[in-house]
Design an enzyme around this catalytic site. Structure first.
Site, PDB file in Angstrom:
ATOM      1  N   LYS A  46       0.803  -1.220   0.000  1.00  0.00           N
ATOM      2  CA  LYS A  46       0.000   0.000   0.000  1.00  0.00           C
ATOM      3  C   LYS A  46       0.840   1.276   0.000  1.00  0.00           C
ATOM      4  O   LYS A  46       0.364   2.337  -0.422  1.00  0.00           O
ATOM      5  CB  LYS A  46      -0.928   0.014   1.216  1.00  0.00           C
ATOM      6  N   SER A 296       1.093  -9.750  -0.270  1.00  0.00           N
ATOM      7  CA  SER A 296       0.782  -8.321  -0.258  1.00  0.00           C
ATOM      8  C   SER A 296       1.067  -7.623   1.060  1.00  0.00           C
ATOM      9  O   SER A 296       1.291  -6.406   1.063  1.00  0.00           O
ATOM     10  CB  SER A 296      -0.680  -8.123  -0.654  1.00  0.00           C
TER      11      SER A 296
END
Lengths: 309, 309
Positions: A46, A296
């Site tokens: 992110k 992720s």
């Protein structure tokens, strides 16, 4: 609807280079490599999108500050990026966000507001209206998608003959950017999204050819707390254009993939971060020899980690 | 005694590039970065030295096979490198080696012999005599030291203004190579070794100016099973020439560093791999702003990991 291009993603790569870790590909077994985005400064990919979005704000906009709402990792990423640029930030988190994510967000100097899951977005827009701040959305913005797409650039740079890229799908920012990069650089590669069975709204949407909404209460059932969002019109347009398939995985498969990642690749991974590897393991014999799974994120409460060891 | 040079280490870097992961530096806090060698294919820096040593063997020597003895990670590294070169390997391990390390060694196709800790070396030499195989020592060889030194090359490449490099000391192969590289490229940087208090023979040796031997039973007390060896004449010569200081850390400090690495950098680290970070944390206020700690390995039994979470 205009889609993010390879040129957008390359421009993002140049802007985010000062803070983003150039993660290597790590061998998982003979056919799979993983892209360990859990090693980023905030423990998740992110940071790429959030830092890119802030990098593109004017000085004037930065002075008025930024606001974000998020199931967690985006919050930390905006807080980190705001800290890096010296910009005030308010982060709206759901009340059930893992404690480790709340603490990490505050550690970067951001103000945190905890609200019920369904009120995150409206509260964020209130803050924007009150302060003249800029909302940094978790996925529904071309700058965020372009930032996440740098993951795909790096995958192809490190493995130019890649055949399949597996990546988690929640709001769809990561897979939108990754797919845009991979399909532009290596059109023959398949890009496969992965969702928990308990939050498989994007798979249902792709099957239906239009956005299918699942109640938030349903999506909240999965342990993969980073995968409870749903695509926007913008990310769904990317999915339809570029994503070949979405695979769904069970909660048990997610836990098993976390365990394998801890033991075999020495990575601490959150449930959401393990779904792409879970999809690989689910039908390992079917994937080709040069498959890459995006891991992720790694912001997992220690109790959850201890349970899967 | 000839010491390994920067040219040796640069030559090693070229030979090992096909299999070694180019690990990034990861920020730990405002002053410390870590070099995550637990992300290497065998979960430890040892692949660098072992692969380099095998790369420099003649085809004839490779055909006769290789033998290694090790407290664990070197065993896996030789097994991995032998597999890569298609060379038969026999690995002699101590009976108390962690099960995870024994299994990993076998998974690369090597034959494993388990013997009492004190008999490892003699049994390895027997095997060499019986088979005409080549012994790949865990640290007492210039090719192994040059391979490990590539860690130092990469640290300076990624952080050219580094002020302190902290690295574990056991047999001394890692710190010998790292110190040779760092002192050649950046003479003003300090290179600091780290040992468990329970296996602080190298610190005692540097103080005495000659090799001081600790009984094996003493060195076996530490949980840091990778740090129970003691320097050779060759590695001690490197320590005397290049290492500025050795810091010792307690078992409690090692566990606390493991926990911080899991939580803050999302790395699974074995006790031996955490000692350099433990040394940083022990006197965090004293270290300068650009300190790097080598996280040397991540092969930890899940029970041990669960205990420190």
């Amino acid at each position: 609807m205009g889609l993010v291009t390879l040129a957008d993603i390359r421009a993002a790569a140049a802007l985010i280079a000062p803070v983003v870790v150039r993660t290597p590909l790590l061998r998982f077994d003979d056919r799979l490599s993983v892209k360990p985005e859990n090693l980023q400064p905030v423990g998740a990919f992110k940071i790429r999108g959030a830092y890119h979005a802030l990098a593109r704000l004017s000085d004037e906009a930065r002075a008025r500050g930024v606001v974000a709402y998020s199931s967690g990792n985006h919050a930390q990423a905006v807080a980190f990026a705001a800290h890096a640029f010296g910009v005030p930030a308010v982060i709206v988190l759901p009340e059930n966000a893992p404690a480790v994510k709340v603490a990490a967000t505050r550690s970067w100097g951001a103000a945190v507001e905890l609200v019920p899951m369904a009120e995150r977005e409206s509260r964020a827009h209130e803050l924007v209206a009150e302060r003249g701040a800029t909302l940094i959305p978790p996925f529904d913005h071309p700058d965020v998608i372009a930032g996440q797409g740098t993951v795909g650039l790096e995958v192809v740079a490190d493995q130019p003959d890649v055949e399949v890229v597996l990546a988690p799908v929640s709001g769809g920012g990561l897979i939108s950017g990754v797919a845009a990069a991979v399909k532009a650089l290596r059109p023959s590669a398949r890009v496969v999204g992965v969702e928990p069975e308990l939050a498989a709204d994007a798979a249902a949407s792709l099957r239906a050819g239009e956005l299918v909404r699942w109640p938030a209460a349903d999506r909240e059932r999965t342990l993969a707390d980073g995968l409870r969002a749903e695509p926007s019109e913008l990310t769904f347009a990317h999915l339809r254009a570029h994503v070949d398939e979405i695979v769904t995985v069970s909660e048990e498969e997610i836990g098993a993939a976390m365990r394998r990642l801890v033991r075999d690749t020495r990575l601490v991974v959150e449930p959401s971060g393990a779904v792409a590897v879970a999809a690989y393991l689910r039908r390992a014999a079917e994937w080709p020899a040069r498959t890459v799974a995006v891991v992720s994120g790694g912001n997992v409460d220690p109790e959850v980690l201890a349970r899967v060891l």
